[in-house]
Design a protein around this motif. Structure first.
Motif, mmCIF file in Angstrom:
data_model
loop_
_atom_site.group_PDB
_atom_site.id
_atom_site.type_symbol
_atom_site.label_atom_id
_atom_site.label_comp_id
_atom_site.label_asym_id
_atom_site.label_seq_id
_atom_site.Cartn_x
_atom_site.Cartn_y
_atom_site.Cartn_z
ATOM 1 N N ARG A 41 48.880 4.437 42.833
ATOM 2 C CA ARG A 41 48.917 4.263 44.288
ATOM 3 C C ARG A 41 49.002 2.803 44.709
ATOM 4 N NH1 ARG A 41 44.453 7.426 47.521
ATOM 5 N NH2 ARG A 41 45.647 9.109 46.518
ATOM 6 N N HIS A 42 48.182 1.938 44.125
ATOM 7 C CA HIS A 42 48.156 0.536 44.558
ATOM 8 C C HIS A 42 49.494 -0.147 44.313
ATOM 9 C CE1 HIS A 42 46.989 -3.574 45.236
ATOM 10 N NE2 HIS A 42 47.215 -3.900 43.975
ATOM 11 N N VAL A 43 50.051 0.025 43.118
ATOM 12 C CA VAL A 43 51.319 -0.625 42.796
ATOM 13 C C VAL A 43 52.434 -0.101 43.693
ATOM 14 C CG1 VAL A 43 53.100 -0.857 41.018
ATOM 15 C CG2 VAL A 43 50.699 -1.212 40.432
ATOM 16 N N LEU A 270 57.964 -13.257 36.594
ATOM 17 C CA LEU A 270 57.023 -13.231 37.702
ATOM 18 C C LEU A 270 55.579 -13.183 37.224
ATOM 19 C CD1 LEU A 270 58.790 -10.653 40.076
ATOM 20 C CD2 LEU A 270 58.914 -13.147 40.155
ATOM 21 N N ALA A 271 55.336 -12.485 36.112
ATOM 22 C CA ALA A 271 53.961 -12.251 35.668
ATOM 23 C C ALA A 271 53.373 -13.404 34.875
ATOM 24 C CB ALA A 271 53.906 -10.972 34.830
ATOM 25 N N PHE A 272 54.170 -14.050 34.044
ATOM 26 C CA PHE A 272 53.623 -14.969 33.057
ATOM 27 C C PHE A 272 54.165 -16.391 33.228
ATOM 28 C CE2 PHE A 272 54.204 -10.768 30.833
ATOM 29 C CZ PHE A 272 52.889 -10.368 30.967
ATOM 30 N N GLY A 273 53.441 -17.337 32.649
ATOM 31 C CA GLY A 273 53.905 -18.719 32.634
ATOM 32 C C GLY A 273 53.638 -19.453 33.939
ATOM 33 N N GLY A 293 50.497 -10.733 40.830
ATOM 34 C CA GLY A 293 49.403 -9.785 40.690
ATOM 35 C C GLY A 293 49.873 -8.358 40.533
ATOM 36 N N VAL A 294 50.911 -7.969 41.265
ATOM 37 C CA VAL A 294 51.418 -6.600 41.204
ATOM 38 C C VAL A 294 52.044 -6.302 39.843
ATOM 39 C CG1 VAL A 294 53.149 -5.013 42.153
ATOM 40 C CG2 VAL A 294 51.747 -6.403 43.690
ATOM 41 N N VAL A 295 52.853 -7.227 39.325
ATOM 42 C CA VAL A 295 53.487 -6.984 38.031
ATOM 43 C C VAL A 295 52.438 -6.912 36.930
ATOM 44 C CG1 VAL A 295 55.123 -7.856 36.327
ATOM 45 C CG2 VAL A 295 55.648 -8.057 38.760
ATOM 46 N N LEU A 296 51.435 -7.788 36.984
ATOM 47 C CA LEU A 296 50.366 -7.727 35.986
ATOM 48 C C LEU A 296 49.614 -6.400 36.072
ATOM 49 C CD1 LEU A 296 48.936 -11.366 36.203
ATOM 50 C CD2 LEU A 296 50.100 -10.341 34.243
ATOM 51 N N ARG A 297 49.334 -5.937 37.282
ATOM 52 C CA ARG A 297 48.631 -4.653 37.427
ATOM 53 C C ARG A 297 49.488 -3.507 36.906
ATOM 54 N NH1 ARG A 297 44.592 -2.514 40.763
ATOM 55 N NH2 ARG A 297 44.349 -0.306 40.223
ATOM 56 N N ASN A 298 50.793 -3.605 37.050
ATOM 57 C CA ASN A 298 51.666 -2.518 36.615
ATOM 58 C C ASN A 298 51.635 -2.329 35.100
ATOM 59 O OD1 ASN A 298 53.326 -0.394 37.414
ATOM 60 N ND2 ASN A 298 55.193 -1.562 37.054
ATOM 61 N N TYR A 299 51.347 -3.394 34.358
ATOM 62 C CA TYR A 299 51.194 -3.226 32.912
ATOM 63 C C TYR A 299 50.026 -2.280 32.618
ATOM 64 C CZ TYR A 299 54.523 -6.901 31.649
ATOM 65 O OH TYR A 299 55.675 -7.640 31.462
ATOM 66 N N SER A 300 48.924 -2.435 33.330
ATOM 67 C CA SER A 300 47.776 -1.549 33.123
ATOM 68 C C SER A 300 48.074 -0.130 33.584
ATOM 69 C CB SER A 300 46.553 -2.096 33.877
ATOM 70 O OG SER A 300 46.135 -3.332 33.341
ATOM 71 N N VAL A 301 48.750 -0.010 34.719
ATOM 72 C CA VAL A 301 49.133 1.318 35.202
ATOM 73 C C VAL A 301 50.022 2.017 34.179
ATOM 74 C CG1 VAL A 301 50.453 2.546 36.973
ATOM 75 C CG2 VAL A 301 48.870 0.724 37.633
ATOM 76 N N GLY A 302 51.010 1.287 33.652
ATOM 77 C CA GLY A 302 51.879 1.861 32.631
ATOM 78 C C GLY A 302 51.127 2.246 31.378
ATOM 79 N N ALA A 303 50.093 1.482 31.038
ATOM 80 C CA ALA A 303 49.302 1.796 29.840
ATOM 81 C C ALA A 303 48.561 3.120 30.008
ATOM 82 C CB ALA A 303 48.328 0.663 29.552
ATOM 83 N N TRP A 304 47.950 3.333 31.178
ATOM 84 C CA TRP A 304 47.284 4.616 31.400
ATOM 85 C C TRP A 304 48.279 5.767 31.352
ATOM 86 C CZ3 TRP A 304 42.531 4.959 30.433
ATOM 87 C CH2 TRP A 304 41.583 4.023 30.850
ATOM 88 N N ARG A 305 49.447 5.574 31.932
ATOM 89 C CA ARG A 305 50.452 6.637 31.943
ATOM 90 C C ARG A 305 50.944 6.952 30.533
ATOM 91 N NH1 ARG A 305 53.231 7.988 36.513
ATOM 92 N NH2 ARG A 305 55.227 8.001 35.434
ATOM 93 N N ASP A 474 57.040 3.573 33.475
ATOM 94 C CA ASP A 474 56.306 2.681 34.360
ATOM 95 C C ASP A 474 56.609 3.015 35.817
ATOM 96 O OD1 ASP A 474 55.112 1.253 32.301
ATOM 97 O OD2 ASP A 474 56.753 -0.179 32.168
ATOM 98 N N VAL A 475 55.736 2.600 36.699
ATOM 99 C CA VAL A 475 55.966 2.753 38.129
ATOM 100 C C VAL A 475 57.115 1.842 38.541
ATOM 101 C CG1 VAL A 475 54.986 2.389 40.418
ATOM 102 C CG2 VAL A 475 53.579 3.371 38.603
ATOM 103 N N GLY A 476 58.055 2.378 39.291
ATOM 104 C CA GLY A 476 59.179 1.573 39.735
ATOM 105 C C GLY A 476 58.763 0.532 40.763
ATOM 106 N N LEU A 477 59.168 -0.707 40.548
ATOM 107 C CA LEU A 477 58.861 -1.793 41.477
ATOM 108 C C LEU A 477 59.986 -2.041 42.477
ATOM 109 C CD1 LEU A 477 57.199 -4.352 39.021
ATOM 110 C CD2 LEU A 477 56.076 -2.764 40.585
#
Length: 510
Positions: A41-43, A270-273, A293-305, A474-477
């Protein structure tokens, strides 16, 4: 006593058994739902905030113009709803046919025009009978009477192209003259009785879904996408969209050899560096921190999925939940949670920039999926104490929610002395329980009395069974769709395997 008819089962069975209530049909519809863990939901909400006017199902800029054209024509001719529906469907069929004639093979950077697959048999015969092709239903190119207007309608309203209503109507930012000039000839094709695929090749450079960037409708749409509706409203949705486009354009300009697919290749930038904070342009774009912040959070969301999809795949037949938990545990090393956390790669550089831990972990060869995704979740949990400001706010979203980064951090910290495998067993029970709670919360009683329960995994007395596999994407951005829309209105160009910003794009974005 509830009114309704009952029947007593006969034919030698025990008397008095009731054969169901007479006021409803028997049955439980367990058709699979989406988002079984509800971690997305958040992403998804943040993507809607950052890319208003584009969704994961709106990859073609020309459909904004086509629907605007139909709105203008419906108003000019005072069309009834059925007449407007037919004209819209015919226009979409003509657009798909011209696009197929122009590019019989799919383009690398742009999806096929909507409805092309459904029309494939007719297109390959070389002739389309419009009355058959445009008919809604299983034999036509689309199921809806409004064609593909439904997926685009919300975006077109958000952009001001169309006004809210029960049929396409011109919005404040529609320029009817531009869409008529850009799509000149489309209405004539739409009103034809038959279309010859060979004869449509001559229309490719003006009416193909790829051709908007060189036409008047593309020039108009580029302004709608890139210029705020009111320049004075710096916090408006259109201003946010402009900043997102400026950010993507800068990444494309500074990383020309690296960017082929937007979500896949721009996401890590966007996420790193330190590019976002050190570059002279991106450092001044407010939404850059939010995107990080959103792209970093999406890694965790994708991991749960991914982890949930793997767990559901382990359920073959009727299986005790303990067996599924053991299958998860055996994929992990025999170590403590503390040792597991200590072995994670660094997630932050000495200058405070996020390091690509999640990205690197996903590319470890021969690492079992459950171990990889648990590591990705742990890396995200570590970032709770490393990120700050707007990046942290966008990363965390609503505070303390179940399966969020803070929740994961707390669970891992509490479990540090325990075995990692025991932690995995407990997480399995937690995820199954959560999926069942969510499915029950989404359950609906239908008018015919049947119950719709949106789940693929079912639990009865500690035993699990599944009705189908879970997805793990992954959730589509919306970045891929934003890229193709910008390309089909002439802001970006894909050529020779890489993206670039056009002269029009540079002029609009400053």
């Amino acid at each position: 006593m509830v009114e309704g008819t009952v029947s007593v089962i006969g034919d030698g069975q025990a008397p008095g058994l009731v054969d169901g209530p007479g006021w409803s049909l028997p049955g439980l519809d367990v058709a699979a739902g989406r988002y079984p863990l509800s971690v997305e939901r958040h992403v998804m909400a943040m993507a809607d905030h950052l890319v208003p006017g584009v969704t994961t199902v709106t990859p073609h800029g020309r459909y904004y113009a086509v629907h605007g054209l139909i709105a203008a024509q419906a108003e000019a001719e005072d069309l009834t709803i059925p007449e407007a529906q037919s004209l819209l469907r015919r226009a979409e069929v003509a657009l798909a046919a011209v696009s197929f004639a122009h590019h019989p093979q799919a383009l690398e950077w742009l999806p096929r025009a909507h409805g092309t697959d459904a029309l494939a048999r007719r297109l390959h015969t070389g002739t389309l009978t419009m009355s058959e092709a445009e008919a809604p239903g299983k034999d036509g190119y689309v199921g809806s009477r409004w064609g593909f207007w439904g997926p685009y309608n919300g975006s077109e309203i958000a952009l001001g192209i169309l006004a809210p209503g029960h049929m396409p109507a011109p919005g404040p930012r529609l320029e009817a003259a531009a869409v008529r000039a850009g799509l000149d000839g489309l209405l004539e094709l739409a009103r034809a009785e038959t279309l010859s695929v060979d004869s449509l090749k001559s229309f490719g450079d003006q009416l193909c879904v790829c051709a908007g960037g060189e036409r008047a409708d593309g020039e108009w749409l580029a302004k709608v996408m890139c210029e705020p509706a009111d320049p004075a409203e710096t916090g408006s949705r259109s201003a946010t969209r402009r900043q997102t486009i400026q950010l993507l354009a800068r990444v494309v300009t500074e990383h020309p050899e690296q960017i082929r697919r937007f979500t896949r290749d721009i996401g890590p930038v966007l996420a790193f560096g330190d590019f976002l904070t050190s570059d002279s342009v991106t450092s001044g774009i407010d939404t850059a921190a939010v995107w990080r912040g959103v792209v970093l959070r999406n890694y965790s969301v994708g991991a749960w999925r991914r982890l949930w999809s793997w767990l559901v795949a382990q359920v073959d037949g009727l299986l005790p939940i303990e067996e599924v938990a053991d299958r998860f545990a055996v994929e992990l090393p025999d170590t403590t949670v503390d040792a597991f956390l200590s072995a994670l790669p660094a997630t932050q550089s000495t200058t405070g920039a996020p390091l690509p831990a999640e990205y690197d972990l996903r590319n470890v060869i021969d690492s079992p999926l459950p171990l990889t995704e648990l590591r990705v979740l742990a890396a995200g949990a570590r970032r709770v104490d490393e990120l700050s400001g707007r990046v942290r706010d966008a990363f965390l979203g609503r505070r303390g929610v179940e399966l969020g980064p803070e929740w994961t951090q707390r669970r891992l910290d509490e479990a540090r002395p325990t075995k990692l495998r025991d932690f995995a067993r407990q997480i399995t029970h937690d995820l199954v329980a959560r999926s069942q709670r969510i499915a029950r919360a989404k359950a609906r009683r239908r008018p015919d009395g049947t119950l719709w329960l949106p789940t693929r995994l079912h639990e009865r007395g500690g035993l699990l069974y599944r009705t189908s596999q879970e997805g793990r994407g992954d959730v589509g951005l919306r970045l891929d769709q934003l890229g193709t829309v910008l390309a089909t209105c002439g802001v970006l160009r894909y050529d020779g395997g890489s993206w670039s910003v056009t002269g029009r794009g540079r002029a609009l974005l400053g």
